[in-house]
Write an enzyme that holds these catalytic residues in place. Structure first.
Site, mmCIF file in Angstrom:
data_model
loop_
_atom_site.group_PDB
_atom_site.id
_atom_site.type_symbol
_atom_site.label_atom_id
_atom_site.label_comp_id
_atom_site.label_asym_id
_atom_site.label_seq_id
_atom_site.Cartn_x
_atom_site.Cartn_y
_atom_site.Cartn_z
ATOM 1 N N HIS A 24 -7.417 5.307 3.322
ATOM 2 C CA HIS A 24 -5.979 5.265 2.991
ATOM 3 C C HIS A 24 -5.710 5.467 1.493
ATOM 4 O O HIS A 24 -5.051 4.674 0.838
ATOM 5 C CB HIS A 24 -5.251 4.057 3.585
ATOM 6 N N HIS A 78 -10.436 -11.020 10.105
ATOM 7 C CA HIS A 78 -9.347 -10.259 9.457
ATOM 8 C C HIS A 78 -8.890 -9.169 10.430
ATOM 9 O O HIS A 78 -9.718 -8.519 11.063
ATOM 10 C CB HIS A 78 -9.919 -9.658 8.171
ATOM 11 N N GLU A 80 -6.996 -6.344 9.824
ATOM 12 C CA GLU A 80 -6.796 -4.942 9.436
ATOM 13 C C GLU A 80 -7.656 -4.074 10.378
ATOM 14 O O GLU A 80 -8.794 -4.447 10.723
ATOM 15 C CB GLU A 80 -7.169 -4.700 7.969
ATOM 16 N N ASP A 82 -9.600 -1.620 10.377
ATOM 17 C CA ASP A 82 -11.003 -1.230 10.136
ATOM 18 C C ASP A 82 -11.961 -2.293 10.677
ATOM 19 O O ASP A 82 -13.128 -2.007 10.955
ATOM 20 C CB ASP A 82 -11.264 -0.948 8.648
ATOM 21 N N HIS A 144 -7.959 -10.329 2.357
ATOM 22 C CA HIS A 144 -7.061 -9.328 1.850
ATOM 23 C C HIS A 144 -5.654 -9.383 2.454
ATOM 24 O O HIS A 144 -4.698 -8.876 1.886
ATOM 25 C CB HIS A 144 -7.753 -7.986 2.182
ATOM 26 N N ASP A 163 -13.740 -8.701 3.927
ATOM 27 C CA ASP A 163 -13.433 -7.797 2.803
ATOM 28 C C ASP A 163 -14.013 -8.303 1.475
ATOM 29 O O ASP A 163 -14.390 -7.496 0.614
ATOM 30 C CB ASP A 163 -11.906 -7.642 2.658
ATOM 31 N N TYR A 191 -14.059 -1.545 -5.351
ATOM 32 C CA TYR A 191 -13.458 -2.219 -4.197
ATOM 33 C C TYR A 191 -12.542 -3.360 -4.662
ATOM 34 O O TYR A 191 -11.405 -3.509 -4.203
ATOM 35 C CB TYR A 191 -14.557 -2.755 -3.274
ATOM 36 N N HIS A 222 -17.921 -4.675 4.627
ATOM 37 C CA HIS A 222 -18.162 -3.296 4.197
ATOM 38 C C HIS A 222 -19.388 -3.248 3.284
ATOM 39 O O HIS A 222 -19.527 -4.067 2.371
ATOM 40 C CB HIS A 222 -16.980 -2.767 3.379
HETATM 41 FE FE1 FEO Z 1 -8.535 -5.425 4.672
HETATM 42 FE FE2 FEO Z 1 -11.601 -3.930 5.307
HETATM 43 O O1 FEO Z 1 -9.816 -4.442 5.619
#
Ligand code: FEO
Length: 390
Positions: A24, A78, A80, A82, A144, A163, A191, A222
């Site tokens: 994004h 989380h 989100e 992903d 996040h 995250d 990041y 990640h």
């Molecule tokens: Fe806030 Fe890796 O998503």
């Protein structure tokens, strides 16, 4: 091939998205991973899921270890997409599993995917027994999203941090001591600068809790898993959360007919001659996410633009809008550039700098193209600005 066993009975079942270059708008030249972990305790537990498009490969990874119907617990740190995109596929494949999630996360998940999950809401201080292992839940709201939490596996001393402490770095190796540490540290900085910086004030509180944990591994959502550089990583987060003190200067410019570029080069020479580290970027060949990363560990930033149609060049508007959202901490800034008749770029840039929370200093501009005496003045401007960062 069976997924990697990170430590006894704990497997990496996530996805490596090697060719993903744009998260994004965040430029990810080293790709992106969506990490998920399978804990083969007396009760079988999955930590997080992956992006929806990889649901099939994700389930295949799990099936190489266990029949998904035998999974008892799924932790959603989380929502989100992903990390949560495969929740519907996992719910269908794991009919006996309960989803453990924060109160905010439950609401977000229902909004995203419908009210189709068997949820149990968890809060600060709650724990979950897996029989021979124990999970503790630690909310870290806004790191996040409002729902964000991290989960600590007591017996193995592993923090599943989602995250937090992540990096967009794909390699065939999974641990921090097996990869190029130059790329690793740049990517963890990038990041932080692009994802967590708007919430930097909350990092200190989260670190107070994390610092009390006995940690063998930090397993983020990640990138690489931290096992050999945990102390350094926590120190970096502490520093970035407070705002790095540095004399480093970032100069970013756009140019029309080369006048602002000549000025940018002169300012760079002047600032460099003061003995500080300077980095010069022409904005049309660098991504805003790299500027954000560089700025995180800089003391100041200069923006250059000629005046076009009574304002700054429009490309820079994207960068300013981005920085306004990130809210860099404690950075000095100024504007420079060339103008023809009315001017306007400098005023434009200064207004954006204020909105981004930058500490605006007096800038420098000249008419049309800088001549030799104006080049000397630009060098002096760079030198003087560098002195303010020392
Ligand atoms: Fe806030 Fe890796 O998503």
């Amino acid at each position: 091939m069976k997924p990697q066993e990170l430590v006894k009975d704990i497997f990496d079942v996530g996805i490596i998205d090697w060719t993903m270059q744009d998260f994004h708008g965040f430029y990810t030249p080293h790709g992106v991973t969506y990490n998920s972990y399978l804990i083969m305790a007396e009760k079988i537990c999955l930590i997080d899921t992956v992006k929806a498009v990889y649901s099939g490969e994700f389930l295949d990874n799990i099936k190489k270890i266990i029949d998904p119907k035998k999974i008892d617990c799924i932790i959603i740190n989380h929502v989100e997409p992903d990390h949560s995109g495969s929740m519907p596929a996992i719910a269908a494949a794991c009919p006996n599993a309960k989803f453990y999630i924060s109160r905010q996360g439950k609401g977000e998940a229902i909004e995203h995917y419908g009210d189709i999950f068997d949820f149990e809401v968890v809060k600060a201080g709650d724990s979950l027994s897996l029989g021979n292992k124990t999970l503790q839940f630690i909310p870290v709201p806004m790191l996040h999203w409002p729902d964000s939490m991290i989960t600590y596996l007591v017996e193995d001393k592993i923090l599943f941090s989602n995250d937090a402490f992540g990096q967009h770095y794909c390699t065939s190796k999974r641990f921090d001591d097996e990869v190029d540490t130059g790329i690793l540290y740049y990517e963890v900085k990038k990041y932080f600068a692009n994802i967590l910086l708007p919430y930097a004030k909350l990092i200190g509180n989260a670190l107070k809790t994390v610092n009390k944990l006995d940690l063998q591994l930090i397993a983020p959502g990640h990138g690489c898993i931290w096992r050999s550089h945990i102390k350094e990583l926590l120190a970096k987060y502490e520093e970035w959360g407070k705002g790095t003190k540095s004399s480093k200067l970032i100069i970013v410019y756009d140019t029309m007919w080369g006048g602002t570029e000549a000025m940018a080069r002169a300012i760079t020479r002047g600032a460099s001659s003061a003995g500080i580290t300077v980095k010069l970027f022409r904005y049309d060949n660098v991504n805003k996410s790299d500027i954000a990363a560089e700025l995180l560990t800089a003391g100041g930033i200069l923006f250059g633009s000629p005046t076009q149609n009574s304002g700054m060049m429009p490309n820079l508007g994207g960068l300013f809008t981005y920085l306004k959202g990130l809210k860099p901490i404690g950075k000095k800034a100024a504007a420079f550039g060339t103008l023809g008749w009315s001017g306007g770029a400098q005023k434009d840039m200064e207004e954006f700098m204020i909105k981004a929370g930058l500490e605006v200093e007096t800038g420098y501009n000249c008419k049309w193209r800088p001549r030799s005496e104006e080049i000397l003045t630009a060098e002096q401007f760079g030198y003087d600005f560098a002195q303010k960062l020392k």
